[in-house]
Motif scaffolding. Sequence first.
Motif, mmCIF file in Angstrom:
data_model
loop_
_atom_site.group_PDB
_atom_site.id
_atom_site.type_symbol
_atom_site.label_atom_id
_atom_site.label_comp_id
_atom_site.label_asym_id
_atom_site.label_seq_id
_atom_site.Cartn_x
_atom_site.Cartn_y
_atom_site.Cartn_z
ATOM 1 N N LEU A 100 0.891 -1.257 0.110
ATOM 2 C CA LEU A 100 0.171 0.011 -0.007
ATOM 3 C C LEU A 100 0.912 1.225 0.054
ATOM 4 C CD1 LEU A 100 -2.652 1.603 0.268
ATOM 5 C CD2 LEU A 100 -2.629 1.318 2.812
ATOM 6 N N GLY A 101 1.965 1.125 0.861
ATOM 7 C CA GLY A 101 2.758 2.426 0.823
ATOM 8 C C GLY A 101 3.603 2.699 -0.392
ATOM 9 N N PHE A 102 3.851 1.386 -1.125
ATOM 10 C CA PHE A 102 4.532 1.654 -2.333
ATOM 11 C C PHE A 102 3.576 2.191 -3.461
ATOM 12 C CE2 PHE A 102 5.369 -0.367 -6.702
ATOM 13 C CZ PHE A 102 6.338 0.210 -7.245
ATOM 14 N N PHE A 103 2.279 1.493 -3.383
ATOM 15 C CA PHE A 103 1.237 2.344 -4.422
ATOM 16 C C PHE A 103 0.886 3.457 -4.268
ATOM 17 C CE2 PHE A 103 -3.470 2.936 -4.980
ATOM 18 C CZ PHE A 103 -3.475 2.814 -6.528
ATOM 19 N N VAL A 119 -9.632 4.529 2.153
ATOM 20 C CA VAL A 119 -10.489 3.387 1.593
ATOM 21 C C VAL A 119 -9.810 2.196 1.744
ATOM 22 C CG1 VAL A 119 -11.677 2.597 -0.454
ATOM 23 C CG2 VAL A 119 -11.707 5.157 0.059
ATOM 24 N N ILE A 120 -8.608 1.967 1.280
ATOM 25 C CA ILE A 120 -8.016 0.720 1.227
ATOM 26 C C ILE A 120 -7.568 0.063 2.430
ATOM 27 C CG2 ILE A 120 -5.718 -0.479 0.569
ATOM 28 C CD1 ILE A 120 -5.616 1.390 -1.869
ATOM 29 N N THR A 121 -7.068 0.940 3.558
ATOM 30 C CA THR A 121 -7.003 0.604 4.785
ATOM 31 C C THR A 121 -8.481 -0.072 5.465
ATOM 32 O OG1 THR A 121 -7.072 2.848 5.792
ATOM 33 C CG2 THR A 121 -4.844 1.799 5.579
ATOM 34 N N SER A 122 -9.339 0.691 5.377
ATOM 35 C CA SER A 122 -10.649 0.385 5.854
ATOM 36 C C SER A 122 -11.101 -1.048 5.361
ATOM 37 C CB SER A 122 -11.784 1.394 5.372
ATOM 38 O OG SER A 122 -11.602 2.553 5.738
#
Lengths: 101, 439
Positions: free
Chosen positions: A4-7, A49-52
């Motif tokens: 996610l961090g990379f994205f 949104v992604i972390t949720s």
Amino acid sequence: MGILGFFLGVLTSVMVYWLFVKEKNYQKWHTCVLAIIFIAWTVFTVDFVITSLLEGMPQAAAVSALIFGIGEIILFVLMRRFSKISLISFKSETKTSVSGK
Amino acid sequence: MPDTNESNKTTSKGISRRNFFKGAGLLAATAAMAQLPLTGNNTVQAATANSINDLYEISKDFKRFDQKNEMFCRMEWDPKFMPPPKPLINTSMPGYSVLDQAAGFAGWTGTNSLGTQFGWRSGDEGFYSWASLGNTKPPQEPWQASPEEAAHVIKLYAQDLGIAATGITTVDIRFFYSHYFHRGTKKYGEIKISDTATKAELLPDGTRVIPSSMKYVIVMLASMPYEMMATAPYGVSHGGTGFGYSIMALYAATMAEFIRGLGYNAIPLGGDTALCVPQAIAAGLGEAGRNGMLISKVGARVRIFRVMTDLPLATDKPINLGVREFCKSCEKCARECPAQAIPYGDMTTEGPNISNHHGIKKWYVNAEKCRLFWNENGGITCIRCIATCPYNKPDGYWTHALGNKIAPILGGTLVTIDDMMGYGKIVETKDYWKRPLRN
């Protein structure tokens, strides 16, 4: 989370390239500020949104997409209004060539 | 060709209307941002106070609390609760199956075994033993360090053990129980901080004496598992609470043994001897929320334990995270409490019954209603007020950490968003057991 961090890093880079290098929004202070807010808002929205989803809260992801999405649209409209950005770069080139006639 | 565009007309001072509005917009945004740190509950860093008195209104006639009046103790002697209400649940009910209850009661293994009894009696038992457990031997000469260095070492050790947060304060006699009450043996006696005593001991007349040289209180927080808490008030959540108590007993004993190994005295405390929440506030770990619990800088899902010592330590200052500001407009815990034991409205200085420690301006929970619901709930601890608190979120997400920091500014709006997003809902245990494994 690493992916996610990379994205998010890639997303930030793409937006910086688009709004600053390609659209040259650094030339006016107000478009510069608006572009920075737009980038930060987009990254925050995508991250939220992604972390949720990752924490198993699809309802939170949907609601956050809705709430922050409204802000995203407003910021995009403001960006278009003040810096004449376009999602497809050749559009602005075509307009220039037409007006050049 | 003259510019006929209306928006580009200039004023007499040479500023175009467009630029005027741009400047005004920026000014308004800057003013709004600048307000954030001025609210007293800023988003960047918590405001500190010199003492708990600067943050809380404490009356001059504030008296020490007698442990005998604590709700759990009252269940042992108060005729009002005898016989206690019978459970209204059984294993055929959703949330209370054999599986759920087994998971719930097993969580208490660490704290209810080996004589520890998690300090809900009167301390000095099992892991909370006031004497050394023999794992470290005191050196010939005590370890020497400056208070700042010693505090750093203690906090670092706590951090690496997995303790969620650590703060240090000094003894404030107002927050020590005036008397202890042992729920097992029904022993009752005074608690004294003595200038003449050289060691912590139990006198023949039943008085517990703590030397005033043991003036430093290391206050620590143990996190409870988020997913288990989310099932409150069902059986599985009982395991989350119990495991918080279990792990804190081990942490307290480990920290006490570490300090003893440095050549100093240490008394590990669970829920005994002194009130947890005021000491945690004084140690700069958080604030008291509407639910009467500590809303800490690491969230709401924590258990408090302490170690008293004579190792000289640098102390921390109380902090204002803006929790009370937020709680004023939130009221989610009051709405969700199955026993309706949490008050709505403003803070008061008087509680509803003798189990409240009157004299501090705060929200007073009706402990009678709360405790009786636990009985009806089959002895399963209800922590719905913690589970539903907007400050209670899974660990490791910076978005939630940011949300906690701006909560006092958003107030009731955050609660609406929190509800819309589905946080604080009861997770049915059938869904809990179907979750995929993380790894």
